[in-house]
Design a protein around this motif. Sequence first.
Motif, PDB file in Angstrom:
ATOM      1  N   GLU A 157       3.838  -2.366  -2.064  1.00 34.55           N
ATOM      2  CA  GLU A 157       2.533  -2.116  -1.440  1.00 34.55           C
ATOM      3  C   GLU A 157       2.510  -0.734  -0.788  1.00 34.55           C
ATOM      4  OE1 GLU A 157      -1.354  -2.553  -0.415  1.00 34.55           O
ATOM      5  OE2 GLU A 157      -0.153  -3.764  -1.791  1.00 34.55           O
ATOM      6  N   THR A 158       3.588  -0.370  -0.116  1.00 41.95           N
ATOM      7  CA  THR A 158       3.660   0.947   0.512  1.00 41.95           C
ATOM      8  C   THR A 158       3.542   2.041  -0.543  1.00 41.95           C
ATOM      9  OG1 THR A 158       5.018   0.112   2.309  1.00 41.95           O
ATOM     10  CG2 THR A 158       5.117   2.470   1.902  1.00 41.95           C
TER      11      THR A 158
ATOM     12  N   SER B   9       6.582  -5.623   0.107  1.00 39.94           N
ATOM     13  CA  SER B   9       6.128  -4.634   1.090  1.00 39.94           C
ATOM     14  C   SER B   9       6.427  -3.212   0.620  1.00 39.94           C
ATOM     15  CB  SER B   9       6.762  -4.892   2.455  1.00 39.94           C
ATOM     16  OG  SER B   9       8.137  -4.577   2.443  1.00 39.94           O
TER      17      SER B   9
ATOM     18  N   ARG C  58       2.084   1.820  -3.447  1.00 39.09           N
ATOM     19  CA  ARG C  58       0.719   1.823  -3.986  1.00 39.09           C
ATOM     20  C   ARG C  58      -0.230   2.594  -3.080  1.00 39.09           C
ATOM     21  NH1 ARG C  58       0.883  -4.100  -5.434  1.00 39.09           N
ATOM     22  NH2 ARG C  58       1.655  -4.057  -7.542  1.00 39.09           N
ATOM     23  N   LYS C  59      -0.057   2.460  -1.766  1.00 42.67           N
ATOM     24  CA  LYS C  59      -0.939   3.133  -0.813  1.00 42.67           C
ATOM     25  C   LYS C  59      -0.795   4.647  -0.886  1.00 42.67           C
ATOM     26  CE  LYS C  59      -1.178  -0.603   2.548  1.00 42.67           C
ATOM     27  NZ  LYS C  59      -0.768  -1.052   3.875  1.00 42.67           N
ATOM     28  N   ARG C  60       0.375   5.107  -1.277  1.00 38.19           N
ATOM     29  CA  ARG C  60       0.602   6.552  -1.372  1.00 38.19           C
ATOM     30  C   ARG C  60      -0.112   7.161  -2.558  1.00 38.19           C
ATOM     31  NH1 ARG C  60       7.072   6.807  -0.275  1.00 38.19           N
ATOM     32  NH2 ARG C  60       6.987   6.117   1.867  1.00 38.19           N
ATOM     33  N   GLY C  61      -0.491   6.341  -3.513  1.00 37.72           N
ATOM     34  CA  GLY C  61      -1.175   6.849  -4.689  1.00 37.72           C
ATOM     35  C   GLY C  61      -0.189   7.346  -5.730  1.00 37.72           C
TER      36      GLY C  61
END
Length: 116
Positions: free
Chosen positions: A53-54, A50, A56-59
Amino acid sequence: MSKDFDPVHAAAHGYTRADWDDVSDNPEWTDDDFARAKPFSEEMPELYASIVETLRKRGPARTKTPISIRLDDDLVDKLRASGPGWQSRVNDALRRWIDDAPSAGLTSASSRRSSR
Protein backbone atom coordinates in the motif's frame (compact mmCIF):
# COMPACT_ATOMS: atom_id res chain seq x y z
CA MET A 1 30.74 -21.19 1.86
CA SER A 2 33.15 -19.97 4.49
CA LYS A 3 35.09 -16.72 4.36
CA ASP A 4 38.21 -15.88 6.32
CA PHE A 5 38.02 -13.32 9.11
CA ASP A 6 39.47 -9.96 8.02
CA PRO A 7 40.41 -7.85 11.09
CA VAL A 8 40.74 -4.63 9.06
CA HIS A 9 37.27 -5.05 7.54
CA ALA A 10 35.87 -6.07 10.94
CA ALA A 11 37.25 -2.96 12.64
CA ALA A 12 35.90 -0.73 9.86
CA HIS A 13 32.43 -2.27 10.13
CA GLY A 14 32.15 -2.62 13.91
CA TYR A 15 32.39 -6.32 14.59
CA THR A 16 34.91 -8.51 16.40
CA ARG A 17 36.44 -11.94 15.97
CA ALA A 18 33.98 -13.21 18.57
CA ASP A 19 31.10 -11.86 16.47
CA TRP A 20 32.55 -13.58 13.41
CA ASP A 21 32.93 -16.88 15.22
CA ASP A 22 29.46 -16.76 16.80
CA VAL A 23 27.24 -18.14 14.08
CA SER A 24 24.66 -19.52 16.49
CA ASP A 25 22.35 -16.56 15.86
CA ASN A 26 22.41 -17.12 12.12
CA PRO A 27 23.34 -20.70 11.20
CA GLU A 28 23.68 -21.71 7.58
CA TRP A 29 20.39 -22.94 6.12
CA THR A 30 19.87 -26.59 5.34
CA ASP A 31 17.78 -28.07 2.54
CA ASP A 32 15.02 -28.66 5.11
CA ASP A 33 15.08 -24.98 6.09
CA PHE A 34 14.62 -23.98 2.46
CA ALA A 35 11.83 -26.53 2.00
CA ARG A 36 9.92 -25.10 5.00
CA ALA A 37 10.41 -21.47 3.99
CA LYS A 38 7.35 -19.47 3.01
CA PRO A 39 7.11 -16.30 0.92
CA PHE A 40 7.10 -13.08 2.94
CA SER A 41 3.57 -12.32 1.72
CA GLU A 42 2.32 -15.56 3.34
CA GLU A 43 4.41 -15.42 6.51
CA MET A 44 3.56 -11.79 7.39
CA PRO A 45 0.51 -10.83 5.30
CA GLU A 46 -0.36 -7.66 7.27
CA LEU A 47 3.14 -6.24 7.00
CA TYR A 48 3.33 -7.24 3.33
CA ALA A 49 0.00 -5.50 2.62
CA SER A 50 1.14 -2.31 4.36
CA ILE A 51 4.36 -2.23 2.32
CA VAL A 52 2.46 -2.77 -0.92
CA GLU A 53 0.00 0.00 0.00
CA THR A 54 2.84 2.40 0.83
CA LEU A 55 4.45 1.71 -2.55
CA ARG A 56 1.14 2.26 -4.35
CA LYS A 57 0.72 5.67 -2.71
CA ARG A 58 4.10 6.77 -4.03
CA GLY A 59 2.92 6.22 -7.58
CA PRO A 60 4.83 4.72 -10.45
CA ALA A 61 8.57 5.08 -10.51
CA ARG A 62 9.69 7.86 -12.79
CA THR A 63 11.68 6.50 -15.68
CA LYS A 64 14.61 8.16 -17.35
CA THR A 65 15.77 7.77 -20.93
CA PRO A 66 19.47 7.75 -21.67
CA ILE A 67 20.32 10.27 -24.37
CA SER A 68 23.37 11.74 -26.00
CA ILE A 69 23.79 15.51 -26.06
CA ARG A 70 26.70 17.72 -27.08
CA LEU A 71 27.71 20.36 -24.55
CA ASP A 72 30.73 22.65 -24.33
CA ASP A 73 33.70 21.00 -22.60
CA ASP A 74 34.02 23.72 -19.98
CA LEU A 75 30.34 23.39 -19.07
CA VAL A 76 30.63 19.61 -18.66
CA ASP A 77 33.79 20.06 -16.56
CA LYS A 78 31.99 22.46 -14.23
CA LEU A 79 28.97 20.16 -13.96
CA ARG A 80 31.10 17.13 -13.13
CA ALA A 81 33.17 19.17 -10.66
CA SER A 82 29.97 19.92 -8.74
CA GLY A 83 30.12 16.34 -7.46
CA PRO A 84 27.97 13.23 -7.45
CA GLY A 85 24.41 13.78 -8.60
CA TRP A 86 25.33 16.34 -11.25
CA GLN A 87 23.23 14.60 -13.92
CA SER A 88 20.17 14.69 -11.65
CA ARG A 89 20.79 18.39 -11.01
CA VAL A 90 20.95 19.01 -14.77
CA ASN A 91 17.68 17.08 -15.12
CA ASP A 92 16.07 19.22 -12.40
CA ALA A 93 17.36 22.46 -13.97
CA LEU A 94 15.98 21.48 -17.37
CA ARG A 95 12.64 20.57 -15.80
CA ARG A 96 12.43 24.00 -14.10
CA TRP A 97 13.37 25.71 -17.37
CA ILE A 98 10.71 23.79 -19.31
CA ASP A 99 8.08 24.43 -16.63
CA ASP A 100 8.86 28.17 -16.80
CA ALA A 101 8.87 28.12 -20.63
CA PRO A 102 6.86 31.33 -21.25
CA SER A 103 9.20 33.38 -19.08
CA ALA A 104 12.31 31.55 -20.30
CA GLY A 105 11.64 32.26 -23.98
CA LEU A 106 11.16 28.58 -24.80
CA THR A 107 9.03 28.19 -27.89
CA SER A 108 7.86 25.15 -29.76
CA ALA A 109 9.80 23.87 -32.75
CA SER A 110 6.93 24.75 -35.09
CA SER A 111 6.85 28.40 -34.00
CA ARG A 112 10.64 28.67 -34.42
CA ARG A 113 10.40 27.24 -37.94
CA SER A 114 7.61 29.63 -38.91
CA SER A 115 9.59 32.64 -37.72
CA ARG A 116 12.56 31.90 -40.01
